[in-house]
Design a protein around this motif. Sequence first.
Motif, PDB file in Angstrom:
ATOM      1  N   GLY A 190      53.798  49.417  25.544  1.00  0.00           N
ATOM      2  CA  GLY A 190      53.778  49.975  24.186  1.00  0.00           C
ATOM      3  C   GLY A 190      52.549  49.536  23.424  1.00  0.00           C
ATOM      4  O   GLY A 190      51.568  49.055  23.990  1.00  0.00           O
ATOM      5  N   ASP A 191      52.608  49.704  22.112  1.00  0.00           N
ATOM      6  CA  ASP A 191      51.498  49.281  21.257  1.00  0.00           C
ATOM      7  C   ASP A 191      52.000  49.145  19.832  1.00  0.00           C
ATOM      8  O   ASP A 191      53.068  49.664  19.471  1.00  0.00           O
ATOM      9  N   VAL A 192      51.218  48.437  19.014  1.00  0.00           N
ATOM     10  CA  VAL A 192      51.522  48.233  17.605  1.00  0.00           C
ATOM     11  C   VAL A 192      50.328  48.715  16.798  1.00  0.00           C
ATOM     12  O   VAL A 192      49.204  48.256  17.012  1.00  0.00           O
ATOM     13  N   ILE A 193      50.564  49.630  15.884  1.00  0.00           N
ATOM     14  CA  ILE A 193      49.500  50.220  15.085  1.00  0.00           C
ATOM     15  C   ILE A 193      49.621  49.752  13.630  1.00  0.00           C
ATOM     16  O   ILE A 193      50.688  49.880  13.019  1.00  0.00           O
ATOM     17  N   PHE A 194      48.549  49.203  13.084  1.00  0.00           N
ATOM     18  CA  PHE A 194      48.546  48.752  11.693  1.00  0.00           C
ATOM     19  C   PHE A 194      48.502  49.958  10.766  1.00  0.00           C
ATOM     20  O   PHE A 194      47.639  50.824  10.873  1.00  0.00           O
ATOM     21  N   LYS A 195      49.447  49.999   9.805  1.00  0.00           N
ATOM     22  CA  LYS A 195      49.529  51.128   8.878  1.00  0.00           C
ATOM     23  C   LYS A 195      49.305  50.725   7.417  1.00  0.00           C
ATOM     24  O   LYS A 195      49.183  51.585   6.554  1.00  0.00           O
ATOM     25  N   THR A 201      54.086  42.878   2.377  1.00  0.00           N
ATOM     26  CA  THR A 201      54.709  43.544   3.520  1.00  0.00           C
ATOM     27  C   THR A 201      53.657  44.180   4.422  1.00  0.00           C
ATOM     28  O   THR A 201      52.832  44.974   3.968  1.00  0.00           O
ATOM     29  N   VAL A 202      53.690  43.796   5.693  1.00  0.00           N
ATOM     30  CA  VAL A 202      52.818  44.415   6.690  1.00  0.00           C
ATOM     31  C   VAL A 202      53.556  45.603   7.287  1.00  0.00           C
ATOM     32  O   VAL A 202      54.676  45.458   7.793  1.00  0.00           O
ATOM     33  N   LYS A 203      52.943  46.766   7.246  1.00  0.00           N
ATOM     34  CA  LYS A 203      53.565  47.980   7.767  1.00  0.00           C
ATOM     35  C   LYS A 203      52.968  48.311   9.124  1.00  0.00           C
ATOM     36  O   LYS A 203      51.757  48.471   9.259  1.00  0.00           O
ATOM     37  N   LEU A 204      53.834  48.390  10.125  1.00  0.00           N
ATOM     38  CA  LEU A 204      53.406  48.623  11.490  1.00  0.00           C
ATOM     39  C   LEU A 204      54.159  49.798  12.101  1.00  0.00           C
ATOM     40  O   LEU A 204      55.334  50.004  11.813  1.00  0.00           O
ATOM     41  N   LYS A 205      53.474  50.506  12.959  1.00  0.00           N
ATOM     42  CA  LYS A 205      54.101  51.586  13.714  1.00  0.00           C
ATOM     43  C   LYS A 205      54.186  51.167  15.175  1.00  0.00           C
ATOM     44  O   LYS A 205      53.183  50.770  15.783  1.00  0.00           O
ATOM     45  N   LEU A 206      55.389  51.207  15.747  1.00  0.00           N
ATOM     46  CA  LEU A 206      55.594  50.873  17.150  1.00  0.00           C
ATOM     47  C   LEU A 206      55.592  52.149  17.987  1.00  0.00           C
ATOM     48  O   LEU A 206      56.284  53.108  17.652  1.00  0.00           O
ATOM     49  N   VAL A 207      54.820  52.153  19.050  1.00  0.00           N
ATOM     50  CA  VAL A 207      54.709  53.360  19.882  1.00  0.00           C
ATOM     51  C   VAL A 207      54.905  52.997  21.350  1.00  0.00           C
ATOM     52  O   VAL A 207      54.996  51.822  21.721  1.00  0.00           O
ATOM     53  N   GLY A 208      54.971  54.024  22.203  1.00  0.00           N
ATOM     54  CA  GLY A 208      55.179  53.805  23.625  1.00  0.00           C
ATOM     55  C   GLY A 208      56.583  53.304  23.906  1.00  0.00           C
ATOM     56  O   GLY A 208      57.558  53.791  23.323  1.00  0.00           O
ATOM     57  N   VAL A 232      48.902  33.673   8.187  1.00  0.00           N
ATOM     58  CA  VAL A 232      48.609  34.320   6.904  1.00  0.00           C
ATOM     59  C   VAL A 232      49.806  34.110   5.980  1.00  0.00           C
ATOM     60  O   VAL A 232      50.754  34.894   5.982  1.00  0.00           O
ATOM     61  N   PRO A 233      49.794  33.053   5.173  1.00  0.00           N
ATOM     62  CA  PRO A 233      50.942  32.744   4.304  1.00  0.00           C
ATOM     63  C   PRO A 233      51.289  33.855   3.315  1.00  0.00           C
ATOM     64  O   PRO A 233      52.423  33.914   2.829  1.00  0.00           O
ATOM     65  N   GLU A 234      50.337  34.736   3.041  1.00  0.00           N
ATOM     66  CA  GLU A 234      50.596  35.817   2.096  1.00  0.00           C
ATOM     67  C   GLU A 234      51.555  36.872   2.652  1.00  0.00           C
ATOM     68  O   GLU A 234      52.059  37.720   1.915  1.00  0.00           O
ATOM     69  N   VAL A 235      51.803  36.835   3.961  1.00  0.00           N
ATOM     70  CA  VAL A 235      52.713  37.790   4.592  1.00  0.00           C
ATOM     71  C   VAL A 235      54.160  37.340   4.369  1.00  0.00           C
ATOM     72  O   VAL A 235      54.552  36.248   4.788  1.00  0.00           O
ATOM     73  N   ASP A 236      54.944  38.183   3.718  1.00  0.00           N
ATOM     74  CA  ASP A 236      56.363  37.889   3.474  1.00  0.00           C
ATOM     75  C   ASP A 236      57.265  38.490   4.541  1.00  0.00           C
ATOM     76  O   ASP A 236      58.250  37.896   4.960  1.00  0.00           O
ATOM     77  N   THR A 237      56.929  39.710   4.953  1.00  0.00           N
ATOM     78  CA  THR A 237      57.786  40.396   5.920  1.00  0.00           C
ATOM     79  C   THR A 237      56.978  41.447   6.662  1.00  0.00           C
ATOM     80  O   THR A 237      55.862  41.815   6.258  1.00  0.00           O
ATOM     81  N   VAL A 238      57.542  41.916   7.781  1.00  0.00           N
ATOM     82  CA  VAL A 238      56.936  42.994   8.574  1.00  0.00           C
ATOM     83  C   VAL A 238      57.920  44.145   8.623  1.00  0.00           C
ATOM     84  O   VAL A 238      59.111  43.949   8.864  1.00  0.00           O
ATOM     85  N   GLU A 239      57.419  45.339   8.391  1.00  0.00           N
ATOM     86  CA  GLU A 239      58.280  46.516   8.306  1.00  0.00           C
ATOM     87  C   GLU A 239      57.796  47.590   9.275  1.00  0.00           C
ATOM     88  O   GLU A 239      56.601  47.864   9.367  1.00  0.00           O
ATOM     89  N   GLN A 240      58.734  48.179  10.004  1.00  0.00           N
ATOM     90  CA  GLN A 240      58.389  49.274  10.911  1.00  0.00           C
ATOM     91  C   GLN A 240      58.388  50.589  10.151  1.00  0.00           C
ATOM     92  O   GLN A 240      59.312  50.888   9.401  1.00  0.00           O
ATOM     93  N   VAL A 241      57.336  51.379  10.334  1.00  0.00           N
ATOM     94  CA  VAL A 241      57.217  52.662   9.652  1.00  0.00           C
ATOM     95  C   VAL A 241      56.910  53.747  10.678  1.00  0.00           C
ATOM     96  O   VAL A 241      56.502  53.473  11.809  1.00  0.00           O
ATOM     97  N   GLU A 242      57.113  54.986  10.263  1.00  0.00           N
ATOM     98  CA  GLU A 242      56.792  56.137  11.098  1.00  0.00           C
ATOM     99  C   GLU A 242      55.962  57.122  10.298  1.00  0.00           C
ATOM    100  O   GLU A 242      56.082  57.196   9.072  1.00  0.00           O
ATOM    101  N   ASP A 243      55.105  57.847  11.001  1.00  0.00           N
ATOM    102  CA  ASP A 243      54.367  58.920  10.345  1.00  0.00           C
ATOM    103  C   ASP A 243      55.331  60.048  10.007  1.00  0.00           C
ATOM    104  O   ASP A 243      56.370  60.222  10.656  1.00  0.00           O
TER     105      ASP A 243
END
Length: 262
Positions: A190-195, A201-208, A232-243
């Motif tokens: 798979g792969d992780v795409i930065f959105k 909140t870091v928004k990532l798209k998971l593919v594959g 990166v202490p400024e990161v509170d959470t990671v969220e999965q998003v979709e196009d």
Amino acid sequence: MASHVRWGLQRLLRTRNTTHFRFPDKRRNSYHTQCSTQSFRRVQLLPGTGNTHFSIRHLSIQTQDTPNPRSLKFLPGKPVLGSGTLDFPSSSSAGCSSLARELFEIEGVKSVFFGPDFITVTKTDEDVEWTGIKRHALDAIAKFFESGDPITIGAVHHESSLSDDDDDIVSMIKELLDTRIRPTVQEDGGDVIFKGFEDGTVKLKLVGSCTGCPSSTVTLKNGIQNMLQFYVPEVDTVEQVEDEVDEINAKVFSELERKLQD
């Protein structure tokens, strides 16, 4: 001072980019080893692994399980994209690749994903047997590489390109993704795409193989989120998003499945 510290961390990550974070998953070492077809000849079972090689018209193709029971990874033993990744979530998105179109012709195939040296095929449902899909996929991949056709005429997603508009936080997040996280996720097909990054909140798209994977939540929270928060202490959470187009395709596919079951 903060900028100097981040610059030092970036240099450290670049020098250690061969050491990747390992995500917890008990299924990483399981592999498919069976194939029933007259077109393929099993040549060897590697000692100490479950990897099986098939000699197909002088092309050795290896198949490997992924953490997602619906996804299977094919390694043709030669570059696929060479670098970067390309996701085909549905047949309608495969116009730029003849190989992807051929794979979508196989009954039971839901999505296709190309990596630097692998191809991930995801089936529609866990109840669908891999035997037939694998046989036809191996044949399609072998014929494609024999043809010499280009793998794609579309755009390939490479590293999370740094922009002049990126601040120190976003630059650090992208650096971590490209050097420590994406290589590990790609090993699992798979792969992780930065959105984006907004309000902690870091928004990532998971593919594959990550798409619809039962362990994707664990990967996001226990793997990616913990690593990003550490550096990166400024990161509170990671969220999965979709196009938006992916959401539409998912709804259309779900509707089609419902109609077929009625």
